[in-house]
Design a protein around this motif. Structure first.
Motif, mmCIF file in Angstrom:
data_model
loop_
_atom_site.group_PDB
_atom_site.id
_atom_site.type_symbol
_atom_site.label_atom_id
_atom_site.label_comp_id
_atom_site.label_asym_id
_atom_site.label_seq_id
_atom_site.Cartn_x
_atom_site.Cartn_y
_atom_site.Cartn_z
ATOM 1 N N VAL A 143 1.010 -1.196 0.064
ATOM 2 C CA VAL A 143 -0.163 0.084 0.014
ATOM 3 C C VAL A 143 0.993 1.166 0.160
ATOM 4 C CG1 VAL A 143 -1.892 -1.223 1.180
ATOM 5 C CG2 VAL A 143 0.023 0.203 2.570
ATOM 6 N N LEU A 144 2.296 1.236 0.182
ATOM 7 C CA LEU A 144 3.199 2.407 0.229
ATOM 8 C C LEU A 144 3.290 2.825 -1.011
ATOM 9 C CD1 LEU A 144 5.589 1.097 2.952
ATOM 10 C CD2 LEU A 144 3.482 2.188 3.244
ATOM 11 N N THR A 145 3.650 4.069 -1.113
ATOM 12 C CA THR A 145 4.355 4.862 -2.302
ATOM 13 C C THR A 145 5.853 4.442 -2.524
ATOM 14 O OG1 THR A 145 4.952 6.802 -1.132
ATOM 15 C CG2 THR A 145 2.790 6.730 -2.342
ATOM 16 N N GLU A 146 6.288 4.738 -3.542
ATOM 17 C CA GLU A 146 7.732 4.171 -3.725
ATOM 18 C C GLU A 146 8.681 4.889 -2.730
ATOM 19 O OE1 GLU A 146 11.115 2.245 -4.821
ATOM 20 O OE2 GLU A 146 9.051 1.838 -5.345
ATOM 21 N N ARG A 147 8.286 6.344 -2.391
ATOM 22 C CA ARG A 147 9.071 7.036 -1.671
ATOM 23 C C ARG A 147 8.913 6.706 -0.047
ATOM 24 N NH1 ARG A 147 13.773 9.279 -3.070
ATOM 25 N NH2 ARG A 147 13.678 11.396 -3.259
ATOM 26 N N GLU A 148 7.745 6.086 0.250
ATOM 27 C CA GLU A 148 7.351 5.715 1.659
ATOM 28 C C GLU A 148 8.209 4.278 1.774
ATOM 29 O OE1 GLU A 148 2.912 7.449 2.102
ATOM 30 O OE2 GLU A 148 3.239 5.554 1.346
ATOM 31 N N LEU A 149 8.143 3.545 0.743
ATOM 32 C CA LEU A 149 8.848 2.162 0.862
ATOM 33 C C LEU A 149 10.368 2.528 1.145
ATOM 34 C CD1 LEU A 149 8.781 -0.730 0.934
ATOM 35 C CD2 LEU A 149 8.862 -0.686 -1.550
ATOM 36 N N GLU A 150 10.826 3.270 0.389
ATOM 37 C CA GLU A 150 12.355 3.733 0.477
ATOM 38 C C GLU A 150 12.431 4.137 2.046
ATOM 39 O OE1 GLU A 150 12.954 6.757 -2.532
ATOM 40 O OE2 GLU A 150 13.392 5.365 -3.932
ATOM 41 N N ASN A 173 16.206 10.249 11.046
ATOM 42 C CA ASN A 173 15.538 11.312 10.314
ATOM 43 C C ASN A 173 16.514 12.068 9.179
ATOM 44 O OD1 ASN A 173 13.032 10.189 10.756
ATOM 45 N ND2 ASN A 173 12.305 12.006 12.008
ATOM 46 N N PRO A 174 17.522 12.804 10.100
ATOM 47 C CA PRO A 174 18.760 13.229 9.266
ATOM 48 C C PRO A 174 19.370 12.448 8.261
ATOM 49 C CG PRO A 174 18.725 14.054 11.247
ATOM 50 C CD PRO A 174 17.801 12.770 11.386
ATOM 51 N N GLU A 175 19.693 11.174 8.481
ATOM 52 C CA GLU A 175 20.397 10.219 7.557
ATOM 53 C C GLU A 175 19.347 9.784 6.653
ATOM 54 O OE1 GLU A 175 22.217 10.567 11.490
ATOM 55 O OE2 GLU A 175 20.360 9.812 11.041
ATOM 56 N N ILE A 176 18.141 9.518 7.053
ATOM 57 C CA ILE A 176 17.284 9.237 5.568
ATOM 58 C C ILE A 176 17.104 10.552 4.756
ATOM 59 C CG2 ILE A 176 15.000 8.658 5.423
ATOM 60 C CD1 ILE A 176 14.794 7.325 8.215
ATOM 61 N N ALA A 177 16.952 11.752 5.210
ATOM 62 C CA ALA A 177 16.847 12.887 4.272
ATOM 63 C C ALA A 177 18.074 12.877 3.276
ATOM 64 C CB ALA A 177 16.756 13.985 5.034
ATOM 65 N N GLN A 178 19.195 12.553 3.880
ATOM 66 C CA GLN A 178 20.402 12.607 3.282
ATOM 67 C C GLN A 178 20.562 11.652 2.141
ATOM 68 O OE1 GLN A 178 24.151 12.334 5.620
ATOM 69 N NE2 GLN A 178 25.506 13.181 3.795
ATOM 70 N N ARG A 179 20.094 10.451 2.681
ATOM 71 C CA ARG A 179 20.091 9.286 1.626
ATOM 72 C C ARG A 179 19.301 9.288 0.446
ATOM 73 N NH1 ARG A 179 18.767 2.975 3.091
ATOM 74 N NH2 ARG A 179 20.725 3.109 4.033
ATOM 75 N N LEU A 180 17.943 10.101 0.859
ATOM 76 C CA LEU A 180 16.909 10.008 -0.340
ATOM 77 C C LEU A 180 16.998 11.520 -0.828
ATOM 78 C CD1 LEU A 180 13.910 8.356 1.611
ATOM 79 C CD2 LEU A 180 15.744 7.604 0.024
ATOM 80 N N HIS A 181 17.481 12.535 -0.322
ATOM 81 C CA HIS A 181 17.785 13.544 -0.955
ATOM 82 C C HIS A 181 16.801 14.286 -0.851
ATOM 83 C CE1 HIS A 181 21.568 12.464 -2.563
ATOM 84 N NE2 HIS A 181 21.161 11.284 -3.186
ATOM 85 N N ILE A 182 15.939 14.425 0.208
ATOM 86 C CA ILE A 182 14.772 15.087 0.730
ATOM 87 C C ILE A 182 15.032 15.995 1.854
ATOM 88 C CG2 ILE A 182 13.348 13.507 -0.576
ATOM 89 C CD1 ILE A 182 12.776 12.057 1.881
ATOM 90 N N ARG A 183 13.963 16.602 2.265
ATOM 91 C CA ARG A 183 14.011 17.634 3.716
ATOM 92 C C ARG A 183 13.579 16.465 4.770
ATOM 93 N NH1 ARG A 183 10.288 22.356 2.628
ATOM 94 N NH2 ARG A 183 10.860 22.890 4.742
ATOM 95 N N VAL A 184 13.984 16.897 5.943
ATOM 96 C CA VAL A 184 13.872 16.089 7.092
ATOM 97 C C VAL A 184 12.266 16.103 7.473
ATOM 98 C CG1 VAL A 184 13.990 16.040 9.714
ATOM 99 C CG2 VAL A 184 16.012 16.416 8.244
ATOM 100 N N ALA A 185 11.536 17.308 7.231
ATOM 101 C CA ALA A 185 10.314 17.624 7.355
ATOM 102 C C ALA A 185 9.510 16.589 6.484
ATOM 103 C CB ALA A 185 9.901 19.166 7.041
ATOM 104 N N THR A 186 10.099 16.068 5.124
ATOM 105 C CA THR A 186 9.410 15.344 4.354
ATOM 106 C C THR A 186 9.571 13.831 4.893
ATOM 107 O OG1 THR A 186 10.091 16.667 2.497
ATOM 108 C CG2 THR A 186 9.382 14.321 1.937
#
Length: 225
Positions: free
Chosen positions: A165-172, A183-196
């Motif tokens: 049921v997850l989107t690709e970004r949610e699965l990542e 969260n900061p490390e995930i943001a860096q890996r996925l190249h998105i903001r921490v808020a995202t």
């Protein structure tokens, strides 16, 4: 929960009186923590928790009568559940793994250094997992240990169905959580903001019907087993 003005309320559940006494001494000596009740088995734990409404329950895994896993499952089904930290001697990996699946936030060994027990209680009170690297290795080993092919296939299929049921970004994001990233490390890996990242994590909690990041990590590992 556990602010400067209001100490974290803790209930200790263990069938050994000496263990309860030791934990009460360790926890009760801290100004930001207070022990509000004790119980010697799962049934008594339910009663004490309903009476005292603690923030954190230190729950033994194996006890005479109702065990800690059964009690944890019932407590976490409450509309406003406490946070549960399991106590174990590590002869019960399967039970602890099951407890993490139903929502316990972590576990500590009964012979853990008092400072680490206190840190675990505080982490759990704040909604963070309390799993040392060594403990996490044991959990992963239990989760990926020998199983029948039928059991392994069934577990994998059920996990993949839930993740579908997850989107690709949610699965990542879920996979990054399973890798132990914050969260900061995930943001860096996925190249998105921490808020995202926080938004994706909130979606994971809702879509997967989980209570914490440990459950997300276990679900991902089941799917990829």
């Amino acid at each position: 929960m556990g602010s400067d003005r209001e100490p974290v309320r803790v209930v200790i559940v263990d069938d050994e009186q000496l263990v309860r006494m030791a934990l009460r001494l360790v926890i009760g000596s801290e100004p930001d923590l207070t022990v509000v009740g004790e119980a010697a088995d799962g049934d008594a734990a339910i009663t004490v928790v309903d009476e005292q409404r603690p923030d954190v329950v230190l729950m033994d895994v194996r006890m005479p009568g109702r065990d800690g896993l059964s009690a944890t499952r019932e407590l976490l089904a409450r509309p406003v559940p406490p946070r549960v930290l399991m106590l174990t001697t590590f002869d019960s990996d399967d039970l602890v793994l099951s407890a993490l699946r139903v929502g316990a936030l972590g576990f500590v060994l009964k012979d853990t250094h008092p400072a680490q027990i206190l840190a675990a209680v505080r982490n759990v009170a704040n909604g963070s997992p309390a799993l040392s690297p060594t403990a996490m290795e044991r959990v992963i080993a239990a989760a990926t240990g020998p199983q029948s092919s039928h059991t392994r296939d069934s577990t994998r299929a059920a996990a993949r169905q839930r993740l579908s049921v997850l989107t690709e970004r949610e699965l990542e994001t879920a996979r990054a959580i399973a890798d132990g990233l914050g969260n900061p490390e995930i943001a860096q890996r996925l190249h998105i903001r921490v808020a995202t990242v926080k938004a994706h994590t909130g979606s994971l909690f809702a879509k997967l019907a989980v209570e914490n990041r440990v459950q997300i990590a276990l679900l991902v590992r089941d799917a990829e087993e």
